[in-house]
Design a protein around this motif. Sequence first.
Motif, PDB file in Angstrom:
ATOM      1  N   VAL A   5       0.871  -0.968  -0.227  1.00 37.15           N
ATOM      2  CA  VAL A   5       0.072  -0.006  -0.661  1.00 37.15           C
ATOM      3  C   VAL A   5       0.790   1.297   0.310  1.00 37.15           C
ATOM      4  N   HIS A   6       2.095   1.218   0.986  1.00 38.98           N
ATOM      5  CA  HIS A   6       2.556   1.947   0.420  1.00 38.98           C
ATOM      6  C   HIS A   6       4.010   2.182  -0.552  1.00 38.98           C
ATOM      7  N   SER A   7       4.079   1.696  -1.023  1.00 36.05           N
ATOM      8  CA  SER A   7       5.075   1.438  -2.094  1.00 36.05           C
ATOM      9  C   SER A   7       3.293   2.048  -3.597  1.00 36.05           C
ATOM     10  N   ALA A   8       2.125   1.279  -3.532  1.00 32.78           N
ATOM     11  CA  ALA A   8       1.160   2.607  -4.408  1.00 32.78           C
ATOM     12  C   ALA A   8       1.123   3.773  -4.592  1.00 32.78           C
ATOM     13  N   ARG A   9       1.290   4.007  -2.869  1.00 34.91           N
ATOM     14  CA  ARG A   9       1.115   6.110  -2.345  1.00 34.91           C
ATOM     15  C   ARG A   9       2.673   6.309  -2.961  1.00 34.91           C
ATOM     16  N   LEU A  10       3.797   5.587  -2.784  1.00 31.24           N
ATOM     17  CA  LEU A  10       4.559   6.541  -2.985  1.00 31.24           C
ATOM     18  C   LEU A  10       4.696   6.221  -4.626  1.00 31.24           C
TER      19      LEU A  10
END
Length: 52
Positions: A5-10
Amino acid sequence: MKAVVHSARLFGWIAEGRLNVHVRGVHPPADAARAHADMASRATTGKLLLVP
Protein backbone atom coordinates in the motif's frame (compact mmCIF):
# COMPACT_ATOMS: atom_id res chain seq x y z
CA MET A 1 0.59 -5.86 2.97
CA LYS A 2 1.29 -2.38 4.36
CA ALA A 3 4.46 -2.17 2.28
CA VAL A 4 2.46 -2.75 -0.91
CA VAL A 5 0.00 0.00 0.00
CA HIS A 6 2.78 2.43 0.91
CA SER A 7 4.71 1.63 -2.27
CA ALA A 8 1.61 2.19 -4.40
CA ARG A 9 1.06 5.55 -2.71
CA LEU A 10 4.70 6.53 -3.19
CA PHE A 11 4.77 5.62 -6.88
CA GLY A 12 1.42 7.38 -7.34
CA TRP A 13 2.94 10.60 -5.99
CA ILE A 14 5.86 10.24 -8.39
CA ALA A 15 3.51 9.67 -11.34
CA GLU A 16 1.42 12.71 -10.33
CA GLY A 17 4.51 14.90 -10.07
CA ARG A 18 3.93 15.50 -6.36
CA LEU A 19 7.23 13.87 -5.47
CA ASN A 20 10.44 14.48 -7.37
CA VAL A 21 13.20 11.90 -7.26
CA HIS A 22 16.63 13.43 -7.85
CA VAL A 23 18.92 10.99 -9.65
CA ARG A 24 22.45 12.34 -9.37
CA GLY A 25 24.39 9.48 -10.88
CA VAL A 26 24.00 6.38 -13.01
CA HIS A 27 26.72 3.77 -12.82
CA PRO A 28 27.27 0.35 -14.36
CA PRO A 29 27.40 -2.51 -11.83
CA ALA A 30 31.18 -2.68 -12.31
CA ASP A 31 31.38 0.76 -10.64
CA ALA A 32 29.29 -0.24 -7.61
CA ALA A 33 32.26 0.16 -5.27
CA ARG A 34 32.80 3.71 -6.53
CA ALA A 35 29.11 4.57 -6.11
CA HIS A 36 29.17 3.17 -2.56
CA ALA A 37 32.32 5.15 -1.73
CA ASP A 38 30.71 8.35 -3.05
CA MET A 39 27.67 7.79 -0.83
CA ALA A 40 29.76 6.93 2.22
CA SER A 41 31.91 10.04 1.82
CA ARG A 42 28.86 12.22 1.14
CA ALA A 43 30.41 13.25 -2.17
CA THR A 44 26.98 13.07 -3.79
CA THR A 45 23.41 14.05 -3.09
CA GLY A 46 20.26 12.48 -4.48
CA LYS A 47 19.98 8.93 -5.73
CA LEU A 48 22.64 6.82 -7.38
CA LEU A 49 21.47 4.08 -9.71
CA LEU A 50 23.28 0.96 -10.81
CA VAL A 51 22.09 0.18 -14.33
CA PRO A 52 23.37 -2.80 -16.31
